[in-house]
Write a protein that holds these residues in place. Structure first.
Motif, PDB file in Angstrom:
ATOM      1  N   PRO A   1       0.823  -1.291  -0.055  1.00 18.92           N
ATOM      2  CA  PRO A   1       0.005  -0.085  -0.038  1.00 18.92           C
ATOM      3  C   PRO A   1       0.754   1.357  -0.050  1.00 18.92           C
ATOM      4  N   GLU A   2       1.865   1.186   0.725  1.00 17.09           N
ATOM      5  CA  GLU A   2       2.702   2.523   0.751  1.00 17.09           C
ATOM      6  C   GLU A   2       3.512   2.657  -0.405  1.00 17.09           C
ATOM      7  N   VAL A   3       3.829   1.531  -1.256  1.00 14.35           N
ATOM      8  CA  VAL A   3       4.417   1.637  -2.431  1.00 14.35           C
ATOM      9  C   VAL A   3       3.460   2.388  -3.468  1.00 14.35           C
ATOM     10  N   PHE A   4       2.344   1.769  -3.416  1.00 10.54           N
ATOM     11  CA  PHE A   4       1.097   2.138  -4.449  1.00 10.54           C
ATOM     12  C   PHE A   4       0.839   3.692  -4.202  1.00 10.54           C
ATOM     13  N   GLU A   5       0.839   3.993  -3.080  1.00 14.08           N
ATOM     14  CA  GLU A   5       0.719   5.579  -2.919  1.00 14.08           C
ATOM     15  C   GLU A   5       1.661   6.512  -3.655  1.00 14.08           C
ATOM     16  N   GLU A   6       2.885   6.072  -3.702  1.00 11.33           N
ATOM     17  CA  GLU A   6       3.904   6.912  -4.285  1.00 11.33           C
ATOM     18  C   GLU A   6       3.267   7.031  -5.843  1.00 11.33           C
ATOM     19  N   PHE A   7       2.986   5.996  -6.559  1.00 16.00           N
ATOM     20  CA  PHE A   7       2.457   6.034  -7.886  1.00 16.00           C
ATOM     21  C   PHE A   7       0.946   6.694  -7.843  1.00 16.00           C
ATOM     22  N   GLU A   8       0.213   6.706  -6.839  1.00 16.83           N
ATOM     23  CA  GLU A   8      -0.911   7.346  -6.874  1.00 16.83           C
ATOM     24  C   GLU A   8      -0.726   8.866  -6.840  1.00 16.83           C
ATOM     25  N   ARG A   9       0.281   9.326  -5.999  1.00 16.99           N
ATOM     26  CA  ARG A   9       0.437  10.777  -5.953  1.00 16.99           C
ATOM     27  C   ARG A   9       0.976  11.225  -7.446  1.00 16.99           C
ATOM     28  N   LEU A  10       1.610  10.581  -8.149  1.00 15.63           N
ATOM     29  CA  LEU A  10       2.202  10.741  -9.486  1.00 15.63           C
ATOM     30  C   LEU A  10       0.860  10.932 -10.481  1.00 15.63           C
ATOM     31  N   TYR A  11       0.051   9.852 -10.570  1.00 12.37           N
ATOM     32  CA  TYR A  11      -0.752   9.724 -11.748  1.00 12.37           C
ATOM     33  C   TYR A  11      -1.873  10.752 -11.216  1.00 12.37           C
ATOM     34  N   LEU A  12      -2.068  10.915 -10.084  1.00  2.00           N
ATOM     35  CA  LEU A  12      -3.110  12.063  -9.756  1.00  2.00           C
ATOM     36  C   LEU A  12      -2.762  13.555 -10.274  1.00  2.00           C
ATOM     37  N   GLN A  13      -1.421  13.482 -10.109  1.00  2.21           N
ATOM     38  CA  GLN A  13      -0.879  14.940 -10.400  1.00  2.21           C
ATOM     39  C   GLN A  13      -0.889  15.072 -11.878  1.00  2.21           C
ATOM     40  N   ILE A  14      -0.431  13.973 -12.661  1.00  2.00           N
ATOM     41  CA  ILE A  14      -0.605  13.838 -14.092  1.00  2.00           C
ATOM     42  C   ILE A  14      -2.153  14.226 -14.606  1.00  2.00           C
ATOM     43  N   HIS A  15      -2.922  13.770 -13.881  1.00  2.00           N
ATOM     44  CA  HIS A  15      -4.415  13.715 -14.088  1.00  2.00           C
ATOM     45  C   HIS A  15      -4.793  15.206 -13.997  1.00  2.00           C
ATOM     46  N   LYS A  16      -4.323  15.952 -13.115  1.00  2.00           N
ATOM     47  CA  LYS A  16      -4.633  17.373 -12.881  1.00  2.00           C
ATOM     48  C   LYS A  16      -4.285  18.163 -13.986  1.00  2.00           C
ATOM     49  N   GLU A  17      -2.734  17.740 -14.403  1.00  2.00           N
ATOM     50  CA  GLU A  17      -2.433  18.541 -15.513  1.00  2.00           C
ATOM     51  C   GLU A  17      -2.960  18.143 -16.790  1.00  2.00           C
ATOM     52  N   TYR A  18      -3.515  17.117 -17.166  1.00  2.00           N
ATOM     53  CA  TYR A  18      -4.208  16.704 -18.337  1.00  2.00           C
ATOM     54  C   TYR A  18      -5.481  17.484 -18.337  1.00  2.00           C
ATOM     55  N   LEU A  19      -6.254  17.735 -17.194  1.00  2.00           N
ATOM     56  CA  LEU A  19      -7.288  18.576 -17.313  1.00  2.00           C
ATOM     57  C   LEU A  19      -7.418  19.933 -17.312  1.00  2.00           C
ATOM     58  N   SER A  20      -6.109  20.525 -17.167  1.00  2.44           N
ATOM     59  CA  SER A  20      -5.773  21.902 -17.101  1.00  2.44           C
ATOM     60  C   SER A  20      -5.722  22.295 -18.490  1.00  2.44           C
ATOM     61  N   HIS A  21      -5.656  23.711 -18.695  1.00  8.59           N
ATOM     62  CA  HIS A  21      -5.631  24.486 -20.117  1.00  8.59           C
ATOM     63  C   HIS A  21      -4.152  25.236 -20.187  1.00  8.59           C
ATOM     64  N   SER A  22      -3.245  24.642 -19.429  1.00  6.53           N
ATOM     65  CA  SER A  22      -1.953  25.224 -19.518  1.00  6.53           C
ATOM     66  C   SER A  22      -1.446  25.222 -20.806  1.00  6.53           C
ATOM     67  N   PRO A  23      -0.677  26.162 -21.401  1.00  9.47           N
ATOM     68  CA  PRO A  23      -0.008  26.013 -22.805  1.00  9.47           C
ATOM     69  C   PRO A  23       1.160  24.962 -22.533  1.00  9.47           C
ATOM     70  N   PHE A  24       1.718  24.686 -21.207  1.00  5.06           N
ATOM     71  CA  PHE A  24       2.853  23.882 -21.047  1.00  5.06           C
ATOM     72  C   PHE A  24       2.337  22.524 -20.592  1.00  5.06           C
ATOM     73  N   ARG A  25       1.094  22.109 -20.933  1.00  6.12           N
ATOM     74  CA  ARG A  25       0.317  20.898 -20.321  1.00  6.12           C
ATOM     75  C   ARG A  25       1.106  19.697 -20.841  1.00  6.12           C
ATOM     76  N   ASN A  26       1.579  19.668 -22.144  1.00  7.77           N
ATOM     77  CA  ASN A  26       2.067  18.361 -22.592  1.00  7.77           C
ATOM     78  C   ASN A  26       3.458  18.276 -22.118  1.00  7.77           C
ATOM     79  N   ARG A  27       4.083  19.169 -21.845  1.00  9.97           N
ATOM     80  CA  ARG A  27       5.706  19.349 -21.002  1.00  9.97           C
ATOM     81  C   ARG A  27       5.437  18.773 -19.816  1.00  9.97           C
ATOM     82  N   LEU A  28       4.366  19.612 -19.246  1.00  9.99           N
ATOM     83  CA  LEU A  28       4.297  19.156 -17.482  1.00  9.99           C
ATOM     84  C   LEU A  28       4.066  17.573 -17.715  1.00  9.99           C
ATOM     85  N   ILE A  29       3.166  17.059 -18.463  1.00  9.52           N
ATOM     86  CA  ILE A  29       2.958  15.761 -18.336  1.00  9.52           C
ATOM     87  C   ILE A  29       4.071  14.847 -18.485  1.00  9.52           C
ATOM     88  N   GLY A  30       4.689  15.437 -19.750  1.00  7.83           N
ATOM     89  CA  GLY A  30       6.002  14.407 -19.943  1.00  7.83           C
ATOM     90  C   GLY A  30       7.008  14.313 -18.966  1.00  7.83           C
TER      91      GLY A  30
END
Length: 313
Positions: free
Chosen positions: A138-167
């Motif tokens: 569980p504690e290891v999965f939480e590390e991945f969870e924090r990352l993919y949730l942040q990626i999801h947040k950037e994916y939903l944003s309208h930032s001009p740097f969206r793809n670079r942030l996701i990358g």
């Protein structure tokens, strides 16, 4: 189901539309998607039909039960499961319960353009024929969870740097996969002789185009050379690649050529004429026609659009 009846999908939008699933969560203009299966839980088919996916899939199962089959190999899905698959494999699922399951899908072009131009050199496990699912602590999965949730947040944003942030975030995700999965990876799971042939072909294909784009070679391999590398008849190699991946060997070569061309057009200032020579074309006009045939846009226009996006960013 017979092999010839398997449907090949080039992106998640195409697959979900065919299955009658909602596509509003998928940005058709991007080669990258991320969303939570829980958002469409009521519409998911428990046993969707077998299909071949022509893109990478990364799955993070916080809550869910079932199993999935990649080619002939079956793996269990339980809470805290992480797995990924690369293009060309037949896949089927048998869901008993769908909870919070985040899916990331992306193309090779997105990886090359936004993550790393030499992505497969740094992360060779992406070419693995089969990569078994892992159930993490569980504690290891939480590390991945924090990352993919942040990626999801950037994916939903309208930032001009969206793809670079996701990358950049995705690089961290891949490094975590490398840390927890790859260091003790056992190649025995790669499967039978045909699987090894596919794996070796993919690795040579990647290395050959890396050498071409780096100017170390001046001619693209033909099918014969890929076959010679494994001491196989070219017809046999072609039949194995087609049977195991659902794509003709010529399609693999064409897609790799276009992916490398896009990377060079976006990440270098060398001329289109030089790019055409580096990718094994004797004439730049031949390269331009080839590129436009596969992308519906000329190399010059593709580069201009990329420069315009950067200037707006």
């Amino acid at each position: 189901m017979k092999e010839e009846k398997l449907r090949i999908f080039n992106d998640l939008h195409e697959q979900y539309k065919h299955l009658g699933l909602p596509v509003s969560l998928i940005d058709r203009q991007s080669d990258f998607t991320i969303f939570n299966l829980a958002d469409i839980r009521d519409m998911i088919t428990i046993r969707p039909p077998i299909s071949r996916l022509n893109f990478f899939v990364f799955a993070f199962v916080k809550n869910g039960q079932g199993n999935y089959t990649i080619d002939e190999q079956r793996f269990d899905i339980r809470p805290s499961t992480v797995y990924f698959t690369n293009p060309g494999h037949s896949r089927s699922f048998d869901w008993a319960e769908v909870g919070e399951v985040y899916l990331i899908t992306l193309s090779e072009s997105f990886l090359k353009e936004n993550v790393h131009a030499d992505i497969f050199e740094e992360f060779p496990f992406l070419l693995a024929e089969t990569f078994p699912a892992r159930v993490l602590a569980p504690e290891v999965f939480e590390e991945f969870e924090r990352l993919y949730l942040q990626i999801h947040k950037e994916y939903l944003s309208h930032s001009p740097f969206r793809n670079r942030l996701i990358g950049n975030l995705f690089v961290v995700l891949l490094l975590k996969i490398k840390e927890y999965f790859w260091l003790d990876y056992n190649p025995i799971y790669e499967g039978n002789r045909s699987s090894h042939i596919v794996k070796n072909f993919k690795r040579l294909l990647e290395k050959h185009y890396r050498d071409l784009s780096g100017g170390m070679l001046d001619r693209a391999f033909r099918v014969q050379e890929y076959a010679d590398d494994q001491n196989l008849h070219p017809n046999y190699l072609s039949s194995v690649i087609k049977a195991k991946t659902g794509k003709a060997i010529g399609t693999w070569i064409a897609e790799k050529t276009i992916a490398e061309a896009k990377s060079l057009l976006q990440n270098s200032s060398i001329s289109i004429k030089e790019i055409s020579f580096r990718l094994g074309f004797s004439e730049s006009a031949h390269f331009s026609n080839y590129f436009k045939k596969h992308t519906k846009i000329s190399p010059a226009s593709f580069r201009s659009e990329h420069i315009l996006k950067l200037s707006k960013g």
